[in-house]
Scaffold this active site. Structure first.
Site, PDB file in Angstrom:
ATOM      1  N   HIS A  54       0.902  -1.052  -0.016  1.00 55.42           N
ATOM      2  CA  HIS A  54       0.017   0.208  -0.022  1.00 55.42           C
ATOM      3  C   HIS A  54       0.901   1.357  -0.099  1.00 55.42           C
ATOM      4  O   HIS A  54       0.642   2.155  -0.615  1.00 55.42           O
ATOM      5  CB  HIS A  54      -0.878  -0.040   1.199  1.00 55.42           C
ATOM      6  CG  HIS A  54      -1.851  -1.162   1.320  1.00 55.42           C
ATOM      7  ND1 HIS A  54      -2.095  -1.900   2.613  1.00 55.42           N
ATOM      8  CD2 HIS A  54      -2.828  -1.474   0.631  1.00 55.42           C
ATOM      9  CE1 HIS A  54      -3.133  -2.603   2.389  1.00 55.42           C
ATOM     10  NE2 HIS A  54      -3.211  -2.462   1.279  1.00 55.42           N
ATOM     11  N   LYS A  89     -17.792  -7.630   7.980  1.00 56.26           N
ATOM     12  CA  LYS A  89     -16.937  -8.586   8.548  1.00 56.26           C
ATOM     13  C   LYS A  89     -16.217  -7.492  10.000  1.00 56.26           C
ATOM     14  O   LYS A  89     -15.999  -6.373   9.477  1.00 56.26           O
ATOM     15  CB  LYS A  89     -15.932  -9.001   7.672  1.00 56.26           C
ATOM     16  CG  LYS A  89     -15.118  -8.178   6.555  1.00 56.26           C
ATOM     17  CD  LYS A  89     -14.076  -8.882   5.738  1.00 56.26           C
ATOM     18  CE  LYS A  89     -13.469  -7.584   5.135  1.00 56.26           C
ATOM     19  NZ  LYS A  89     -12.324  -8.089   4.235  1.00 56.26           N
ATOM     20  N   ARG A 119      -1.681  -6.487  -7.987  1.00 61.63           N
ATOM     21  CA  ARG A 119      -0.392  -7.389  -7.814  1.00 61.63           C
ATOM     22  C   ARG A 119      -0.257  -8.449  -8.948  1.00 61.63           C
ATOM     23  O   ARG A 119       0.816  -8.729  -8.931  1.00 61.63           O
ATOM     24  CB  ARG A 119      -0.688  -7.902  -6.454  1.00 61.63           C
ATOM     25  CG  ARG A 119      -0.562  -7.022  -5.226  1.00 61.63           C
ATOM     26  CD  ARG A 119      -1.158  -7.705  -3.983  1.00 61.63           C
ATOM     27  NE  ARG A 119      -2.320  -7.983  -4.000  1.00 61.63           N
ATOM     28  CZ  ARG A 119      -3.337  -8.369  -3.234  1.00 61.63           C
ATOM     29  NH1 ARG A 119      -2.510  -8.606  -1.757  1.00 61.63           N
ATOM     30  NH2 ARG A 119      -4.389  -8.587  -3.247  1.00 61.63           N
ATOM     31  N   SER A 154      -2.549  -7.701   3.214  1.00 59.18           N
ATOM     32  CA  SER A 154      -2.925  -7.731   4.580  1.00 59.18           C
ATOM     33  C   SER A 154      -3.522  -8.912   5.230  1.00 59.18           C
ATOM     34  O   SER A 154      -3.447  -9.083   6.376  1.00 59.18           O
ATOM     35  CB  SER A 154      -4.388  -6.580   4.730  1.00 59.18           C
ATOM     36  OG  SER A 154      -3.675  -5.266   4.143  1.00 59.18           O
TER      37      SER A 154
END
Ligand code: PNS
Length: 159
Positions: free
Chosen positions: A17, A41, A90, A128
């Site tokens: 990030h 969540k 990515r 993450s």
């Protein structure tokens, strides 16, 4: 003034990030980091903790602002009078989800474009979720997050 929004969960913010933030902040007058208040969540870090960590690791970049948001991303983009959304890619595996989001956002608001940054290959394996898993099982996270973020995460784990 060209303004971009870089949205995400940032639970926690990683070197991947941070690389995107550094690069995007050079292309725009203002880069707003939008931290999603995850309603569905339960995140590992609270919204306030995620915002605080991002503010700390971006403190040397003057044109970066950090805000939290709930609801639709296009509403945040409008509210902040931004021109584009920034996302990092990515690998090919990111593409389908990112394409769906970009097209959904454009469907919701035709003025909103998404600009993708190819993640630096040094960071292409970082996520993450793997940081959270490594923390849960006592793995090393130095290659993934800054020392400040690592310290905060471990403090939270052992609190
Ligand atoms: O870092 P993440 O978790 O991949 O980020 C996902 C995020 C925050 C960009 C995405 O979930 C989002 O934009 N949420 C807000 C709700 C929304 O606008 N949904 C419509 C687009 S699919």
């Amino acid at each position: 003034m060209a303004v971009a929004v870089y949205p995400g969960s940032f639970d926690p913010i990683t070197y991947g990030h941070m690389d995107i933030i550094e690069r995007a902040s050079k292309l725009f007058d203002k880069l707003i980091i939008g931290v999603l208040v995850n309603q569905a969540k339960t995140p590992f870090l609270s919204t306030e903790e995620r915002v605080e960590l991002i503010k700390e690791v971006t403190r040397d970049i003057p044109n970066v602002e950090v805000v939290s948001f709930s609801g639709l991303l296009v509403d945040l983009v409008k509210r902040e009078k931004a021109d584009v959304i920034i996302r990092g890619l990515r690998a090919v595996s990111d593409f389908e989800y990112e394409m769906m989001m970009a097209q959904t956002n454009r469907q919701l608001d035709h003025d909103v474009d998404t600009l993708f940054f190819a993640t630096d290959e040094k960071h292409s394996f970082i996520s993450s979720s793997s940081v959270r898993e490594l923390v849960a099982f006592g793995g090393e996270i130095d290659a993934f997050v800054s020392p400040f973020v690592k310290a905060k995460i471990l403090e939270k784990k052992y609190r």
